[in-house]
Design a protein around this motif. Structure first.
Motif, PDB file in Angstrom:
ATOM      1  N   UNK A 138       0.829  -1.197   0.000  1.00 61.83           N
ATOM      2  CA  UNK A 138       0.000   0.000   0.000  1.00 61.83           C
ATOM      3  C   UNK A 138       0.872   1.259   0.000  1.00 61.83           C
ATOM      4  N   UNK A 139       0.270   2.374  -0.370  1.00 60.43           N
ATOM      5  CA  UNK A 139       1.005   3.647  -0.354  1.00 60.43           C
ATOM      6  C   UNK A 139       1.369   4.033   1.080  1.00 60.43           C
ATOM      7  N   UNK A 140       0.540   3.660   2.033  1.00 59.67           N
ATOM      8  CA  UNK A 140       0.835   3.962   3.439  1.00 59.67           C
ATOM      9  C   UNK A 140       2.077   3.204   3.903  1.00 59.67           C
ATOM     10  N   UNK A 141       2.201   1.961   3.488  1.00 57.17           N
ATOM     11  CA  UNK A 141       3.377   1.169   3.855  1.00 57.17           C
ATOM     12  C   UNK A 141       4.628   1.744   3.206  1.00 57.17           C
ATOM     13  N   UNK A 142       4.488   2.294   2.012  1.00 54.93           N
ATOM     14  CA  UNK A 142       5.649   2.902   1.350  1.00 54.93           C
ATOM     15  C   UNK A 142       6.094   4.161   2.096  1.00 54.93           C
ATOM     16  N   UNK A 143       5.153   4.923   2.622  1.00 55.65           N
ATOM     17  CA  UNK A 143       5.508   6.085   3.450  1.00 55.65           C
ATOM     18  C   UNK A 143       6.235   5.628   4.719  1.00 55.65           C
ATOM     19  N   UNK A 144       5.735   4.546   5.310  1.00 58.22           N
ATOM     20  CA  UNK A 144       6.392   3.996   6.507  1.00 58.22           C
ATOM     21  C   UNK A 144       7.794   3.511   6.159  1.00 58.22           C
ATOM     22  N   UNK A 145       7.945   2.880   5.007  1.00 58.26           N
ATOM     23  CA  UNK A 145       9.258   2.416   4.575  1.00 58.26           C
ATOM     24  C   UNK A 145      10.218   3.592   4.397  1.00 58.26           C
ATOM     25  N   UNK A 146       9.744   4.665   3.795  1.00 57.13           N
ATOM     26  CA  UNK A 146      10.590   5.865   3.627  1.00 57.13           C
ATOM     27  C   UNK A 146      11.086   6.376   4.972  1.00 57.13           C
ATOM     28  N   UNK A 147      10.200   6.435   5.954  1.00 61.59           N
ATOM     29  CA  UNK A 147      10.595   6.906   7.288  1.00 61.59           C
ATOM     30  C   UNK A 147      11.575   5.936   7.947  1.00 61.59           C
ATOM     31  N   UNK A 148      11.314   4.646   7.785  1.00 60.30           N
ATOM     32  CA  UNK A 148      12.198   3.641   8.369  1.00 60.30           C
ATOM     33  C   UNK A 148      13.600   3.734   7.755  1.00 60.30           C
ATOM     34  N   UNK A 149      13.676   3.976   6.460  1.00 62.24           N
ATOM     35  CA  UNK A 149      14.970   4.113   5.783  1.00 62.24           C
ATOM     36  C   UNK A 149      15.709   5.337   6.326  1.00 62.24           C
ATOM     37  N   UNK A 150      15.001   6.458   6.463  1.00 67.37           N
ATOM     38  CA  UNK A 150      15.632   7.674   7.010  1.00 67.37           C
ATOM     39  C   UNK A 150      16.194   7.410   8.405  1.00 67.37           C
ATOM     40  N   UNK A 151      15.401   6.767   9.232  1.00 73.99           N
ATOM     41  CA  UNK A 151      15.851   6.456  10.592  1.00 73.99           C
ATOM     42  C   UNK A 151      17.034   5.500  10.596  1.00 73.99           C
ATOM     43  N   UNK A 152      16.964   4.466   9.797  1.00 71.04           N
ATOM     44  CA  UNK A 152      18.045   3.488   9.745  1.00 71.04           C
ATOM     45  C   UNK A 152      19.346   4.158   9.294  1.00 71.04           C
ATOM     46  N   UNK A 153      19.246   5.045   8.308  1.00 73.46           N
ATOM     47  CA  UNK A 153      20.450   5.755   7.844  1.00 73.46           C
ATOM     48  C   UNK A 153      21.013   6.644   8.942  1.00 73.46           C
TER      49      UNK A 153
END
Length: 157
Positions: A12-27
């Protein structure tokens, strides 16, 4: 602060937004990211209904792998450590939220990132969202990522 971040993806588009945030945090944290897709089997998934469930099972697995492949390709270019898990518990009666909690426990996640709405639709109205269910079950810190529509609606209230 965070060393192991888990993010649920469902296409879903919501999960993709969550993935973007998770990537930012992980970096920013130098954390390892775990991408998780839980296959959701229909409640009528019973092998003695007089049909062969194999094509349905195969299609659900293919869809889960497709979603994870897309997420992996987005994360791979970000220079962070990650792994992905396809959770296929076709005999489980656990909800998606319960299965995500088990994965978070097994992975010893320091943080779990979820979109506030996924593929729920009408089912979400009847049963509650995965994010809400996970929030009630989890002992892990959780970051809930709202969609742009949710933010816009809140700002105009």
């Amino acid at each position: 602060m965070y060393k192991k971040i888990m993010v649920a993806v469902d296409g879903s588009s919501m999960a993709m937004l969550a993935l973007d945030e998770a990537v930012k945090l992980a970096k920013s944290q130098g954390a390892e990211l775990t991408l998780v897709y839980v296959i959701e089997y229909p409640h009528v998934y019973v092998s003695d209904l007089g049909y062969d469930p194999l094509p349905v099972t195969e299609a659900l697995v293919v869809e889960g792998r497709r979603v994870l492949d897309k997420a992996e390709s987005l994360v791979a270019s970000q220079d962070i450590a990650f792994r992905s898990l396809l959770v296929d518990n076709r005999t489980s009666t656990d909800s998606i939220a319960e299965q995500l909690r088990k994965v978070a426990d097994e992975q010893q996640a320091d943080l779990v990132v979820l979109g506030t709405h996924g593929r729920g639709g009408f089912k979400r109205l009847l049963l509650g969202s995965v994010a809400e269910g996970f929030l009630r079950l989890s002992t892990h810190p959780i970051l809930l990522v709202p969609g742009k529509h949710d933010i816009d609606q809140h700002a105009n209230a």
